[in-house]
Design a protein around this motif. Sequence first.
Motif, short mmCIF file in Angstrom:
data_model
loop_
_atom_site.label_atom_id
_atom_site.label_comp_id
_atom_site.label_asym_id
_atom_site.label_seq_id
_atom_site.Cartn_x
_atom_site.Cartn_y
_atom_site.Cartn_z
N LEU A 130 -6.76 0.29 -2.22
CA LEU A 130 -5.83 0.54 -3.31
C LEU A 130 -5.82 -0.58 -4.36
CD1 LEU A 130 -2.81 2.19 -1.47
CD2 LEU A 130 -4.70 3.27 -2.69
N PRO A 139 -1.04 2.78 4.80
CA PRO A 139 -1.87 2.76 3.59
C PRO A 139 -2.07 1.34 3.07
CG PRO A 139 0.34 3.42 3.04
CD PRO A 139 0.32 3.25 4.53
N GLU A 189 2.30 1.51 -3.57
CA GLU A 189 1.27 1.96 -4.51
C GLU A 189 0.95 3.44 -4.30
OE1 GLU A 189 -1.63 1.98 -7.51
OE2 GLU A 189 -0.01 0.54 -7.09
N SER A 190 1.01 3.90 -3.07
CA SER A 190 0.75 5.32 -2.79
C SER A 190 1.88 6.18 -3.34
CB SER A 190 0.60 5.54 -1.28
OG SER A 190 -0.51 4.82 -0.77
N PRO A 240 1.77 5.30 -7.91
CA PRO A 240 0.43 4.80 -8.26
C PRO A 240 0.35 4.22 -9.66
CG PRO A 240 0.48 7.22 -8.17
CD PRO A 240 1.77 6.73 -7.60
N GLY A 295 0.82 -1.20 0.00
CA GLY A 295 0.00 0.00 0.00
C GLY A 295 0.86 1.25 0.00
N THR A 296 1.96 1.20 0.72
CA THR A 296 2.91 2.32 0.71
C THR A 296 3.51 2.50 -0.68
OG1 THR A 296 3.44 1.97 3.05
CG2 THR A 296 5.04 3.20 1.73
#
Length: 335
Positions: free
Chosen positions: A159, A155, A95-96, A99, A92-93
């Motif tokens: 996502l 995060p 992808e943040s 992106p 998640g990190t």
Amino acid sequence: MIPFSVLDLAPIRQGGDAAQAFRNSLDLARHAETWGYKRFWLAEHHNMTGIASAATSVVIGHVAGGTKTIRVGSGGIMLPNHSPLIIAEQFGTLESLYPGRIDLGLGRAPGTDQFTARALRRDLATSSENFPHDVLELQALLGEVQPNQTIRAVPGMGLKVPIWILGSSLFGAQLAAMLGLPFAFASHFAPTMMMQALREYRSRFEPSAQLNRPYAMIGVNVFAADSDVEAQRMFTSLQQQFINLRRGTPGPLPPPVDDMDALWSPAEKAGVGESLACSVVGSPAVIERGLKALIAETGADELMTTGQIYDHTARLRSFEIAAEVRDRLAAQPAA
């Protein structure tokens, strides 16, 4: 023409170190991006002095941060070594930060020996058995938050990082089909069940929110050079690495040699030949014939090319030749 991608183990070569391996991986990724490769994946291994990508998520961030458009991901994360929540947070990190460019390939093997696996996990009793459940938990953590959900990946939640199932047997094929996920077969080191696994995956596939039709990737060792002799010599580094691993003496990637018969027994030669049967080694013409035949035989949707090549300049040239072959195949009229 189907896409080509790159699997990199961030090899530590004899006389080198991890810092050099990471510089070389980023340099290869930047070239691969220029040459039109779709993905650049890194693999999780532990306690192996010839492979630098143990902290796989960290290296993915290093490569993604140094490139612009190529997808970067894991081939794979060995999920039994981790809690699903930790991986959801890590990816998640990623992808943040990057992106639309991150892939999450998952395997159920330890990526190491049993002693090291115990040091990683502490408890080996049910780790691999829990793999399907852990995949579902990870999917949920990366999906939309549900009512009354108490544990969230921050995060990560919402996502929907694309998940792949990796495997070298029918188990991974069946799980990927059941969950409606893309499947990557590790034919570059365990090709024996490749065709059976592909048939199993395609026949059992159930559409999902992530994927509406089967999507199969296969791994292939590509050792390409301007001459057959040069390519065969480059290939000896990987052959030596396999022998050393089977002898229980793994180490840094060795330089190529002129005569493998001086190093292995007939039984070792046969065993390594079986493991590395999904390899295309030679001049551009040989690479073109070999990859074209492999694509026709398997019906693969994507090729994951890899090459444990000692000299970094030669490694770059090998992947460049493979990209040129891809472009020539794409230009050929359909049969």
